[in-house]
Design a protein around this motif. Structure first.
Motif, PDB file in Angstrom:
ATOM      1  N   ALA A 164      -4.612  13.017   7.827  1.00 19.17           N
ATOM      2  CA  ALA A 164      -4.845  12.500   6.222  1.00 19.17           C
ATOM      3  C   ALA A 164      -3.567  12.746   5.324  1.00 19.17           C
ATOM      4  CB  ALA A 164      -6.130  12.512   5.758  1.00 19.17           C
ATOM      5  N   ALA A 165      -3.449  14.183   5.407  1.00 17.61           N
ATOM      6  CA  ALA A 165      -2.164  14.486   4.524  1.00 17.61           C
ATOM      7  C   ALA A 165      -0.997  13.965   4.871  1.00 17.61           C
ATOM      8  CB  ALA A 165      -2.368  16.150   4.722  1.00 17.61           C
ATOM      9  N   SER A 166      -0.549  13.998   6.209  1.00 20.43           N
ATOM     10  CA  SER A 166       0.528  13.542   6.642  1.00 20.43           C
ATOM     11  C   SER A 166       0.473  11.762   6.182  1.00 20.43           C
ATOM     12  CB  SER A 166       0.631  13.474   8.094  1.00 20.43           C
ATOM     13  OG  SER A 166       1.822  12.926   8.746  1.00 20.43           O
ATOM     14  N   SER A 167      -0.474  11.154   6.271  1.00 15.43           N
ATOM     15  CA  SER A 167      -0.139   9.749   5.837  1.00 15.43           C
ATOM     16  C   SER A 167       0.158   9.740   4.493  1.00 15.43           C
ATOM     17  CB  SER A 167      -1.569   9.249   6.320  1.00 15.43           C
ATOM     18  OG  SER A 167      -1.857   9.170   7.578  1.00 15.43           O
ATOM     19  N   VAL A 168      -0.162  10.709   3.410  1.00 16.89           N
ATOM     20  CA  VAL A 168      -0.112  10.532   2.054  1.00 16.89           C
ATOM     21  C   VAL A 168       1.126  11.153   1.741  1.00 16.89           C
ATOM     22  CG1 VAL A 168      -0.740  11.274  -0.257  1.00 16.89           C
ATOM     23  CG2 VAL A 168      -2.623  10.591   1.793  1.00 16.89           C
ATOM     24  N   SER A 169       1.591  12.323   2.200  1.00 18.19           N
ATOM     25  CA  SER A 169       2.723  12.848   1.482  1.00 18.19           C
ATOM     26  C   SER A 169       3.883  12.870   2.549  1.00 18.19           C
ATOM     27  CB  SER A 169       2.453  14.468   1.251  1.00 18.19           C
ATOM     28  OG  SER A 169       1.936  15.338   2.377  1.00 18.19           O
ATOM     29  N   GLY A 170       3.695  12.799   3.946  1.00 15.83           N
ATOM     30  CA  GLY A 170       4.686  12.824   4.914  1.00 15.83           C
ATOM     31  C   GLY A 170       5.127  11.455   5.105  1.00 15.83           C
ATOM     32  N   CYS A 171       4.479  10.360   5.066  1.00  7.58           N
ATOM     33  CA  CYS A 171       4.823   8.953   5.210  1.00  7.58           C
ATOM     34  C   CYS A 171       5.201   8.504   3.898  1.00  7.58           C
ATOM     35  CB  CYS A 171       3.778   8.100   5.828  1.00  7.58           C
ATOM     36  SG  CYS A 171       3.192   8.389   7.425  1.00  7.58           S
ATOM     37  N   ALA A 174       8.575   6.895   2.323  1.00  8.12           N
ATOM     38  CA  ALA A 174       8.956   5.475   2.795  1.00  8.12           C
ATOM     39  C   ALA A 174       8.402   4.508   2.104  1.00  8.12           C
ATOM     40  CB  ALA A 174       8.448   5.798   4.309  1.00  8.12           C
ATOM     41  N   PHE A 175       7.114   4.920   1.311  1.00  5.99           N
ATOM     42  CA  PHE A 175       6.417   3.770   0.540  1.00  5.99           C
ATOM     43  C   PHE A 175       7.095   3.976  -0.820  1.00  5.99           C
ATOM     44  CE2 PHE A 175       2.359   5.296   3.066  1.00  5.99           C
ATOM     45  CZ  PHE A 175       2.906   4.741   4.403  1.00  5.99           C
ATOM     46  N   GLU A 181      13.554   1.110  -5.130  1.00  6.73           N
ATOM     47  CA  GLU A 181      14.727   0.058  -4.920  1.00  6.73           C
ATOM     48  C   GLU A 181      14.285  -1.178  -5.639  1.00  6.73           C
ATOM     49  OE1 GLU A 181      17.139  -1.690  -1.150  1.00  6.73           O
ATOM     50  OE2 GLU A 181      14.772  -1.117  -0.806  1.00  6.73           O
ATOM     51  N   ALA A 182      12.992  -1.554  -5.742  1.00  6.98           N
ATOM     52  CA  ALA A 182      12.474  -2.864  -6.138  1.00  6.98           C
ATOM     53  C   ALA A 182      12.616  -2.862  -7.511  1.00  6.98           C
ATOM     54  CB  ALA A 182      11.056  -3.236  -5.801  1.00  6.98           C
ATOM     55  N   LEU A 183      12.291  -1.610  -8.301  1.00  3.15           N
ATOM     56  CA  LEU A 183      12.547  -1.581  -9.509  1.00  3.15           C
ATOM     57  C   LEU A 183      13.948  -1.616 -10.083  1.00  3.15           C
ATOM     58  CD1 LEU A 183      10.161   1.718 -10.342  1.00  3.15           C
ATOM     59  CD2 LEU A 183       9.942  -0.709 -11.407  1.00  3.15           C
ATOM     60  N   ALA A 184      14.621  -1.084  -9.111  1.00  8.20           N
ATOM     61  CA  ALA A 184      16.309  -1.197  -9.713  1.00  8.20           C
ATOM     62  C   ALA A 184      16.846  -2.619  -9.644  1.00  8.20           C
ATOM     63  CB  ALA A 184      17.105  -0.106  -8.832  1.00  8.20           C
ATOM     64  N   ALA A 252      -1.784   0.729   3.383  1.00 11.79           N
ATOM     65  CA  ALA A 252      -0.436   1.397   4.322  1.00 11.79           C
ATOM     66  C   ALA A 252      -0.715   2.561   4.634  1.00 11.79           C
ATOM     67  CB  ALA A 252       0.827   1.318   3.151  1.00 11.79           C
ATOM     68  N   VAL A 253      -1.624   3.435   3.525  1.00 14.71           N
ATOM     69  CA  VAL A 253      -1.572   4.971   4.080  1.00 14.71           C
ATOM     70  C   VAL A 253      -2.507   4.939   5.293  1.00 14.71           C
ATOM     71  CG1 VAL A 253      -2.832   6.836   3.080  1.00 14.71           C
ATOM     72  CG2 VAL A 253      -1.175   5.859   1.782  1.00 14.71           C
ATOM     73  N   LEU A 254      -3.591   4.113   5.155  1.00 11.97           N
ATOM     74  CA  LEU A 254      -4.821   4.000   6.178  1.00 11.97           C
ATOM     75  C   LEU A 254      -4.068   3.741   7.478  1.00 11.97           C
ATOM     76  CD1 LEU A 254      -7.935   2.815   4.286  1.00 11.97           C
ATOM     77  CD2 LEU A 254      -7.400   5.184   5.084  1.00 11.97           C
TER      78      LEU A 254
END
Length: 266
Positions: A164-171, A174-175, A181-184, A252-254
């Protein structure tokens, strides 16, 4: 002097190698990679030595930076080396989904294991590194914490929460990067020069993250503080809610979490 070997110098292995080099003499670190040129380029940058998998495996601490599906074959190759060593071998794995118990089984012995879930910002000291251990002494854990300290936040976590931790801070990076980029892009569409728009967007995200960490306030409260009644910000928030931004992020996280669990079955 403690010797440290890295097997796998991809994005994550390189990020952790950079952090470790800030805490330990690079001359004591051996880098090994399937494509030797990649290890050579990193070694030139950091001042480390390039070697084979076998030479890296002979070190006191062995960082395993290979993909989960490659771990079984790699440890089958290295287990005879571990078995012959007189010194204690400490394995540090970055492979998503593979438990400490399985790592020991694949390595062919009850070697001390640290399982880490780092992210790429660890390369610049702004990362998150969750970890759990098996058969590690208190002194070895303190040594590990010292080696990882330059990476950023280093936090012990129960092993059943690592995916679960990897899905939040590891991945998560990339989110976040497409969001920046979209803001820019939006700033450019509104007339800003590209370089300024990107700098404004990235600094805003960095500052907003610091506000969450340092203020102690809930993100919702911080959001409300920016949204004046009848103002432009709340109109932007309305559009994000209409387009399902929060639901998309949660999904995306799930999805990443489900994949992490699947990779542990390889």
């Amino acid at each position: 002097m403690t010797s440290i070997g890295f097997i796998g110098c991809g994005n994550m292995g390189s990020a952790i190698a950079k952090a470790v080099c800030a805490a330990s003499a690079p001359s004591n670190i051996i880098l090994a990679n399937r494509t030797r040129a990649k290890a050579e380029a990193l070694a030139q940058q950091l001042g480390c030595t390039v070697g084979s998998n076998e030479e890296a495996a002979a070190c006191d601490w062995v960082f395993l930076g290979v993909k989960p599906q490659m771990m079984e074959a790699l440890l089958a190759e290295l287990s005879p080396i571990f078995a012959k060593k007189a010194a204690r071998t400490i394995l540090v794995s970055m492979a998503a989904g593979i438990t400490t118990e399985r790592l020991q089984a694949l390595a062919g012995g009850n070697y001390p294991v640290v399982r880490i879930m780092p992210n790429t910002p660890s390369a610049i000291g702004a990362g998150v590194v969750q970890y759990c251990t098996r058969d590690i002494t208190e002194a070895e854990e303190k040594k590990f914490q010292a080696l990882m300290a330059p990476a950023g936040l280093v936090d012990p976590l129960a092993e059943n929460l690592m995916d679960a931790a990897s899905s939040v801070s590891g991945c998560g990076p990339a989110f976040v990067y497409p969001f920046i980029e979209a803001l820019a892009d939006a700033g450019v569409a509104a007339g800003l020069p590209r370089d300024k728009s990107l700098a404004y967007a990235a600094q805003m995200v960095a500052g907003s993250a610091r506000m969450v960490l340092e203020s102690g306030l809930h993100p919702g409260a911080l959001k409300d503080a920016v949204c004046s009644p009848g103002g432009s910000t709340i109109q932007g928030v309305r559009v994000l809610e209409e387009r399902g931004m929060r639901g998309a992020v949660i999904d995306a996280v799930l999805a990443a979490y489900d994949k992490n669990k699947d990779m542990g079955k390889v």
